[in-house]
Design a protein around this motif. Structure first.
Motif, PDB file in Angstrom:
ATOM      1  N   GLY A 113      38.672  37.306  44.587  1.00  0.00           N
ATOM      2  CA  GLY A 113      37.733  38.376  44.891  1.00  0.00           C
ATOM      3  C   GLY A 113      38.455  39.707  44.781  1.00  0.00           C
ATOM      4  O   GLY A 113      39.105  39.997  43.783  1.00  0.00           O
ATOM      5  N   ASP A 114      38.372  40.517  45.830  1.00  0.00           N
ATOM      6  CA  ASP A 114      39.079  41.795  45.827  1.00  0.00           C
ATOM      7  C   ASP A 114      40.391  41.738  46.614  1.00  0.00           C
ATOM      8  O   ASP A 114      40.954  42.762  46.988  1.00  0.00           O
ATOM      9  N   ASN A 115      40.878  40.510  46.862  1.00  0.00           N
ATOM     10  CA  ASN A 115      42.120  40.327  47.610  1.00  0.00           C
ATOM     11  C   ASN A 115      43.293  40.058  46.674  1.00  0.00           C
ATOM     12  O   ASN A 115      43.191  39.244  45.747  1.00  0.00           O
ATOM     13  N   LYS A 116      44.401  40.740  46.929  1.00  0.00           N
ATOM     14  CA  LYS A 116      45.651  40.491  46.214  1.00  0.00           C
ATOM     15  C   LYS A 116      46.614  39.852  47.213  1.00  0.00           C
ATOM     16  O   LYS A 116      47.029  40.484  48.187  1.00  0.00           O
ATOM     17  N   LEU A 117      46.956  38.594  47.001  1.00  0.00           N
ATOM     18  CA  LEU A 117      47.759  37.832  47.955  1.00  0.00           C
ATOM     19  C   LEU A 117      49.172  37.634  47.425  1.00  0.00           C
ATOM     20  O   LEU A 117      49.359  37.137  46.315  1.00  0.00           O
TER      21      LEU A 117
END
Length: 548
Positions: A113-117
């Motif tokens: 999604g809009d998460n950078k992990l």
């Protein structure tokens, strides 16, 4: 006179003959059973020496295929040879285990999604595929609850959903853990369906492209640092004919915080979805995608199991196998300060107990009827690979393997009044254990944390999967006296906090009498079994049965 003379003449040689026979009569020595003395000879000093040596910096953390492995193999072979044990693989004490070492470049980011992990901080990702680059590109996420397909429990989280080519998100443990009153699965006691190994296996069978397990400390029974340390650096797998093409391309973990953010980006509440998954088999498409690129370096190598045997007398083809894993995590040269994962508790203690028991069998004046074999296996920390390889390529036929007794992370907290049986109620081996415990004025109890699934987390499990009754038991939680209770309280904090950490080091203040006590216990269990004609069976409620 002549007659008498002849009789006398005849008598002399006869007397001489009988006298000669009497002189040459062989008197067999009386062999006495010295079991009690040998049992008492299992001592703390021997155990201490083995632990201290094997967990020293010289052994570099005993990582497979390294200098640390060679030093460990040399040490074990020297010990077994001195004890008079014979090679268990023809004329060799070694069984080659072909491994593939895959190391993922830690410079990776997973997008959901809009998460950078970030790697190691918020997620872990790796691949068993023999490819220099593995790419997951905009793969649709599907939440599949606990990721279980168990017809016998009338449970299938994959029902009515096609996950082929998709990324499945999975809860750790099984539904019984947080709802023990529901009667689901085995309540607090974890089943194999709760293990991460099963979850990746089932996702692969379902055709998923990736599988991400949400880490939570209580149901996992270990913290995030264990995941981060165990899953980073070189990862070993058995060499397969199809280059692991039947596995999911990406195996990974998400921290709880990351999972909450991922679900939120999909317009979902993680804990609300978890509640639905706990109640019944459950899945739902999440409407977001995942992308990550894993750059691998890999090489094939060979590690070794050690197998040494003491032949029995009247039933030499029937074997009792003691197991313990000799490997640990090696060293991490990127760390500041101490870089060596010495693995004193996990599992120099199990090797030390094995050598103490092996010494005891070698010192018996009346040798056992059955053969006693010691199998010290490699790559346990990488997924029980050494014991898995052995049970798939047994040097002793499995139908001639009477039982397995496993030793892993032995009790360094002092003597106890109880004996904890990991996976209690699974086999008739507990009858032998109960008898041996009673001789020590101890009683057997269920392990303290059955929800952690420890029965599925050490090498005996691979024997169990093949139908060989396997026992895993050690000191419980009831200290023998107040002094031990006080020591236990102080030390247990350190032991727990050092699991798979560089601080798992030998300490001079350890009370090793608990290992001595348990080594004596398991020696007696084995001694009773190898001198019987019994073939222990699984209980009717066990999920394992010896193939007919």
């Amino acid at each position: 006179m002549k007659i008498c003379h002849k009789l006398v003449t005849l008598c002399i040689p006869l007397v001489m003959i009988f006298s000669s026979c009497e002189d040459k009569k062989i008197v067999e020595p009386v062999v006495t059973d010295n079991f009690s003395q040998v049992y008492k000879n299992i001592n703390v000093e021997d155990i201490k020496t083995h632990i201290k040596t094997l967990s020293s910096d010289e052994f570099e953390g005993r990582l497979p295929t390294t200098v640390g492995e060679q030093k460990t193999l040399d040490y074990l072979l020297k010990e077994f040879k001195q004890l008079g044990y014979q090679p268990g693989n023809g004329d060799s004490y070694l069984q080659a285990v072909d491994l593939i070492e895959i190391t993922a470049d830690p410079n990776m980011v997973m997008s959901i999604g809009d998460n950078k992990l970030n790697y190691k901080e918020q997620m872990m990702a790796s691949s068993k595929l023999e490819q220099s680059q593995v790419e997951l590109k905009e793969s649709e996420l599907v939440f599949v609850g606990y990721g279980i397909n168990a017809p016998e429990y009338d449970w299938n989280d994959y029902s009515d959903v096609d996950v082929k080519g998709k990324t499945v998100v999975i809860l750790v443990n099984d539904p019984g853990f947080e709802t023990p009153e529901s009667g689901l699965f085995q309540g607090k006691s974890m089943t194999y369906y709760g293990r991460w190994t099963y979850k990746y296996e089932e996702a692969s069978r379902q055709g998923a492209a990736a599988a991400l397990i949400v880490h939570e400390t209580k149901p996992a029974s270990y913290g995030w640092s264990v995941v981060a340390n165990s899953w980073s650096g070189p990862q070993y797998n058995l060499v397969s004919e199809n280059s692991n093409a039947d596995k999911v391309a990406v195996e990974g973990w998400l921290t709880l915080d990351s999972a909450e953010k991922v679900f939120a980006s999909a317009g979902l509440d993680f804990f609300a979805e978890k509640q639905k998954a706990k109640a019944a088999n459950y899945n739902r498409r999440m409407g977001v995608t995942a992308s990550v690129t894993i750059n691998n370096t890999f090489k094939k190598s060979t590690s070794y199991n050690v197998i040494a045997t003491l032949p029995g007398t009247s039933a030499a083809d029937e074997h009792l196998i003691y197991t313990a894993h000799w490997d640990h995590l090696g060293k991490d040269e990127t760390k500041q300060g101490d870089q060596i994962y010495n693995g004193a508790h996990d599992n120099a203690t199990g090797i030390a107990a094995s050598l103490a028991i092996a010494k005891s069998f070698s010192e018996l004046t009346i040798k056992p009827k059955r053969t006693v074999t010691f199998l010290m296996v490699t790559a346990e920390e990488q997924g029980l690979l050494g014991s898995k390889y052995y049970t798939e390529h047994p040097l002793i036929p499995l139908d001639k393997t009477v039982a397995n007794i496993n030793m892993d992370a032995m009790n360094v907290l002092g003597k106890t009044k109880d004996v904890a049986v990991v996976g209690m109620g699974k086999s008739e081996l507990e009858t032998y254990l109960r008898k041996a415990a009673k001789a020590q004025n101890r009683h057997i109890v269920q392990e303290g944390k059955p929800e952690a699934g420890y029965y599925y987390r050490s090498d005996h499990f691979n024997f169990a999967k093949k139908g060989v009754p396997a026992l895993y038991a050690k000191g419980g939680n009831e200290p023998i006296d107040q002094v031990t209770a006080d020591y236990r309280k102080r030390t247990n904090v350190i032991i727990t906090g050092c699991y798979h950490q560089v601080c798992d080091q030998f300490r001079e203040n350890w009370d090793l009498s608990g290992i001595q006590q348990d080594a004596q216990l398991l020696f007696k269990v084995g001694h009773d079994l190898v001198n019987s004609n019994d073939w222990p069976k699984w209980t009717e409620t066990s999920e394992f049965q010896r193939p007919r």
